[in-house]
Design a protein around this motif. Structure first.
Motif, mmCIF file in Angstrom:
data_model
loop_
_atom_site.group_PDB
_atom_site.id
_atom_site.type_symbol
_atom_site.label_atom_id
_atom_site.label_comp_id
_atom_site.label_asym_id
_atom_site.label_seq_id
_atom_site.Cartn_x
_atom_site.Cartn_y
_atom_site.Cartn_z
ATOM 1 N N SER A 299 0.844 -1.192 0.000
ATOM 2 C CA SER A 299 0.000 0.000 0.000
ATOM 3 C C SER A 299 0.886 1.251 0.000
ATOM 4 O O SER A 299 1.459 1.631 1.016
ATOM 5 C CB SER A 299 -0.923 -0.028 1.224
ATOM 6 N N LYS B 76 0.495 4.326 0.003
ATOM 7 C CA LYS B 76 0.222 5.476 0.856
ATOM 8 C C LYS B 76 1.022 5.446 2.160
ATOM 9 O O LYS B 76 1.297 6.478 2.741
ATOM 10 C CB LYS B 76 -1.275 5.565 1.173
ATOM 11 N N ASP C 113 -0.591 -1.209 -4.228
ATOM 12 C CA ASP C 113 -1.969 -0.740 -4.066
ATOM 13 C C ASP C 113 -1.889 0.777 -4.114
ATOM 14 O O ASP C 113 -1.217 1.370 -3.271
ATOM 15 C CB ASP C 113 -2.514 -1.242 -2.720
ATOM 16 N N ILE D 130 -9.368 5.556 11.610
ATOM 17 C CA ILE D 130 -8.787 4.625 10.631
ATOM 18 C C ILE D 130 -9.596 3.333 10.542
ATOM 19 O O ILE D 130 -9.115 2.309 10.113
ATOM 20 C CB ILE D 130 -7.283 4.344 10.907
ATOM 21 N N HIS E 173 -11.623 -4.168 2.808
ATOM 22 C CA HIS E 173 -10.558 -3.601 3.658
ATOM 23 C C HIS E 173 -11.276 -2.937 4.824
ATOM 24 O O HIS E 173 -12.051 -2.010 4.623
ATOM 25 C CB HIS E 173 -9.717 -2.574 2.881
ATOM 26 N N SER F 137 -7.265 -0.095 9.753
ATOM 27 C CA SER F 137 -5.816 -0.156 9.885
ATOM 28 C C SER F 137 -5.430 -0.300 11.352
ATOM 29 O O SER F 137 -6.215 0.034 12.244
ATOM 30 C CB SER F 137 -5.234 1.138 9.305
ATOM 31 N N GLY G 112 -5.507 -4.292 3.528
ATOM 32 C CA GLY G 112 -4.370 -4.243 4.462
ATOM 33 C C GLY G 112 -4.910 -4.307 5.878
ATOM 34 O O GLY G 112 -5.910 -4.964 6.130
ATOM 35 N N GLY G 113 -4.225 -3.626 6.771
ATOM 36 C CA GLY G 113 -4.816 -3.466 8.103
ATOM 37 C C GLY G 113 -4.154 -4.176 9.250
ATOM 38 O O GLY G 113 -4.452 -3.893 10.420
ATOM 39 N N GLU H 217 -2.969 -5.922 0.604
ATOM 40 C CA GLU H 217 -2.509 -4.530 0.453
ATOM 41 C C GLU H 217 -1.872 -4.045 1.746
ATOM 42 O O GLU H 217 -2.302 -3.040 2.319
ATOM 43 C CB GLU H 217 -3.713 -3.638 0.100
ATOM 44 N N PRO H 218 -0.846 -4.717 2.243
ATOM 45 C CA PRO H 218 -0.262 -4.266 3.514
ATOM 46 C C PRO H 218 0.575 -3.004 3.322
ATOM 47 O O PRO H 218 1.281 -2.864 2.325
ATOM 48 C CB PRO H 218 0.639 -5.445 3.907
ATOM 49 N N GLY H 219 0.466 -2.096 4.257
ATOM 50 C CA GLY H 219 1.279 -0.887 4.221
ATOM 51 C C GLY H 219 2.109 -0.789 5.491
ATOM 52 O O GLY H 219 3.320 -1.018 5.504
ATOM 53 N N ARG H 220 1.414 -0.524 6.603
ATOM 54 C CA ARG H 220 2.063 -0.329 7.893
ATOM 55 C C ARG H 220 2.949 -1.515 8.279
ATOM 56 O O ARG H 220 4.049 -1.351 8.778
ATOM 57 C CB ARG H 220 0.970 -0.139 8.950
ATOM 58 N N ARG I 138 0.857 11.713 13.315
ATOM 59 C CA ARG I 138 0.059 10.627 13.910
ATOM 60 C C ARG I 138 -0.379 10.909 15.355
ATOM 61 O O ARG I 138 -1.550 10.688 15.685
ATOM 62 C CB ARG I 138 0.792 9.286 13.817
ATOM 63 N N TYR J 64 -4.321 11.030 15.557
ATOM 64 C CA TYR J 64 -4.960 9.784 16.042
ATOM 65 C C TYR J 64 -4.587 9.450 17.478
ATOM 66 O O TYR J 64 -4.722 8.286 17.892
ATOM 67 C CB TYR J 64 -4.539 8.576 15.189
ATOM 68 N N TYR K 101 3.152 6.106 7.347
ATOM 69 C CA TYR K 101 2.302 7.261 7.634
ATOM 70 C C TYR K 101 3.051 8.340 8.413
ATOM 71 O O TYR K 101 2.467 9.104 9.162
ATOM 72 C CB TYR K 101 1.011 6.833 8.366
ATOM 73 N N GLN L 1 2.853 11.630 5.329
ATOM 74 C CA GLN L 1 1.817 12.582 5.742
ATOM 75 C C GLN L 1 2.415 13.920 6.171
ATOM 76 O O GLN L 1 1.805 14.645 6.954
ATOM 77 C CB GLN L 1 0.980 11.977 6.883
HETATM 78 N N1 LLP Z 1 -5.811 -0.818 1.471
HETATM 79 C C1 LLP Z 1 -6.675 0.185 1.599
HETATM 80 C C2 LLP Z 1 -7.853 0.229 0.721
HETATM 81 C C3 LLP Z 1 -6.466 1.187 2.579
HETATM 82 O O1 LLP Z 1 -7.335 2.179 2.703
HETATM 83 C C4 LLP Z 1 -5.316 1.102 3.413
HETATM 84 C C5 LLP Z 1 -5.046 2.122 4.424
HETATM 85 C C6 LLP Z 1 -4.425 0.026 3.223
HETATM 86 C C7 LLP Z 1 -4.716 -0.922 2.250
HETATM 87 C C8 LLP Z 1 -3.189 -0.140 4.047
HETATM 88 O O2 LLP Z 1 -3.492 -0.356 5.376
HETATM 89 P P1 LLP Z 1 -2.337 -0.782 6.421
HETATM 90 O O3 LLP Z 1 -1.871 -2.165 6.027
HETATM 91 O O4 LLP Z 1 -1.259 0.217 6.319
HETATM 92 O O5 LLP Z 1 -3.037 -0.757 7.725
HETATM 93 N N2 LLP Z 1 -2.757 7.351 8.410
HETATM 94 C C9 LLP Z 1 -3.290 6.345 9.314
HETATM 95 C C10 LLP Z 1 -3.627 5.059 8.591
HETATM 96 C C11 LLP Z 1 -4.582 5.261 7.442
HETATM 97 C C12 LLP Z 1 -4.830 4.001 6.671
HETATM 98 C C13 LLP Z 1 -5.544 4.298 5.404
HETATM 99 N N3 LLP Z 1 -5.789 3.165 4.570
HETATM 100 C C14 LLP Z 1 -2.282 6.096 10.439
HETATM 101 O O6 LLP Z 1 -1.244 6.751 10.473
HETATM 102 O O7 LLP Z 1 -2.550 5.288 11.313
#
Ligand code: LLP
Length: 419
Positions: A58, A60, A79, A162, A199, A202, A238-239, A274-277, A313, A317, A372, A376
């Motif tokens: 992910s 972002k 993603d 989130i 999804h 997060s 993700g998440g 779609e892992p990001g964090r 962050r 949050y 993030y 950000q």
């Molecule tokens: N896929 C979709 C559709 C999403 O909206 C997101 C995150 C991910 C994957 C990735 O999620 P992860 O694996 O990173 O949890 N800025 C916030 C987190 C916002 C997440 C937005 N969407 C923070 O700093 O906690």
């Protein structure tokens, strides 16, 4: 597991001494560990080694081109949620057939760019979006492969801001409309129905909400197939949360994978993630210098040169990040409010935090800020965007420079009548 550790009382990123970097680069700055990025990607991918998967990182979470190139070399897909992220992913060498495009508000221009690039999948979130995508695909003589993002109405996520999988959230197609929209999609020219997407949020620290949501979409796939749809992909978003040094430890990717394999095995689908964090979070730290220690009757403030524009962050949050001294020190602990220089009360990284006694000039590291964090940042208070450094073994490279004043105002123009 990450590669930030003390060696003889000095904090290192892999084999790079943080204090030496700070003298070179100036503070504040982000440092990422390439070995940690690679390791996290592999831990995730290896957990599903015996399944058919696409890991679409992910973008972002951390969109720096060097980070994307590192992950591309591990075989990651992407993603993306904007035309800019799509361009970044392509620029970093991520193959289009590993790119999925998510987001509730894709513009027609973004759809055109993604169709022209021949991406793998659009995760569509509404009927109007689906119709727009079909029209554009037809006009380009292309076919858009799609999954509909379904809102399973399950609560999850480390913070209300989130969480994305509740019926009241703006995300996804409402559960009650899913089957009808799939039937409509099947008839639309320019659209090829391929899968289902979900999804739910997060920083999710336990498996239960994932399992509830994934079971629900599993049963939906059975219904959709009965309706005559061919569904051979399941995008689970993700998440997965990471340890931030406080609170419940999230499940290991192996446990997450085991649950998913159990729930999805009967479906016979390709799994997309779609892992990001989980990939980037613990691969980065933010290094900052103490400007002043200010004491009031009530509190002791550690005023550091990083601020909420560099890491939002905690302000946005109420996020917790460990803060550690760059030079390990024993001795007296003090209770600090750790704050930045920005003129807002929310410019605070920690409240009443016990830390070793620190003084002006000392360096601190804000841990677990690889996701993030830099992604950000802003220039609020006309603070230059914080630089980013990538470390690999004993080498380091500046992968985003701190802009000069001229660069910061390069896109601003004085109208004729003022010059
Ligand atoms: N896929 C979709 C559709 C999403 O909206 C997101 C995150 C991910 C994957 C990735 O999620 P992860 O694996 O990173 O949890 N800025 C916030 C987190 C916002 C997440 C937005 N969407 C923070 O700093 O906690």
């Amino acid at each position: 597991m990450h590669h930030f550790a003390y060696q003889d009382g000095r904090l290192f990123a892999e084999n790079v001494d943080i204090e030496t970097l700070a003298i070179d680069i100036g503070t504040p700055f982000y440092v990422y560990s390439e070995a940690t990025l690679r390791r996290h990607f592999r831990v995730f991918a290896d957990a599903f080694a015996d399944a058919e998967i696409l890991v679409a990182y992910s973008v972002k979470a951390n969109s720096n081109i060097a980070v994307l190139k590192t992950l591309a070399s591990e075989g990651a897909g992407a993603d993306v949620v904007s035309g800019g992220e799509l361009q970044r992913a392509l620029h970093a060498g991520i193959p289009p057939n590993k790119i999925v495009f998510s987001g509730v508000g894709k513009t027609r221009d973004e759809m055109r760019a993604a169709l022209t690039a021949d991406i793998y999948q659009f995760n569509v979130e509404s009927e109007p979006e689906l119709r727009a995508l079909g029209d554009i695909a037809v006009s380009l003589s292309k076919t858009a492969s799609i999954a509909l993002r379904i809102n399973p109405d399950v609560a999850a996520g480390g913070h209300e801001k989130i969480s994305t999988g509740k019926a009241e959230d703006k995300f996804g197609v409402p559960w009650s409309q899913a089957r009808a929209l799939y039937s409509a999609a099947r008839e639309m020219p320019g659209i090829a129905v391929k899968g289902v997407d979900v999804h739910i949020g997060s920083q999710i620290a336990d498996l239960a909400p994932f399992e509830a949501a994934f079971k629900k979409v599993g049963s939906l796939i059975t219904d959709l197939r009965a309706d005559g749809n061919v569904i051979d992909r399941l995008d689970l978003g993700g998440g997965l949360g990471i340890p931030y040094g406080k609170g419940a430890a999230p499940p290991h990717p192996d446990a997450y994978a085991k649950m998913i394999k159990r729930v999805t095995a009967p479906l016979g689908v390709q799994l997309i993630f779609e892992p990001g964090r989980m990939i980037a979070g613990n691969a980065g730290i933010l290094v900052s210098r103490v400007i002043y220690v200010k004491e009031s009757e009530e509190r002791r403030f550690l005023i550091i040169d990083a601020a909420m524009n560099d890491l939002i962050r905690p302000a946005l949050y109420d996020a917790y990040h460990d803060i550690i001294p760059v030079t390990d020190r024993a001795g007296r602990e003090c209770i600090y409010d750790v704050v930045g220089p920005i003129c807002e009360s929310s410019d605070r990284f920690a409240k009443a935090r016990a830390l070793p006694e620190l003084e002006a000039g000392d360096l601190v590291a804000l841990m677990s800020t690889g996701a993030y964090g830099a992604a950000q940042t802003s220039q609020y208070n006309s603070r230059p965007l914080v630089p980013e450094i990538l470390v690999s073994g004993a080498q380091h490279a500046v992968i985003r420079t701190r802009p000069s004043f001229d660069e910061m105002i390069a896109n601003e123009h004085t109208p004729d009548w003022l010059s």
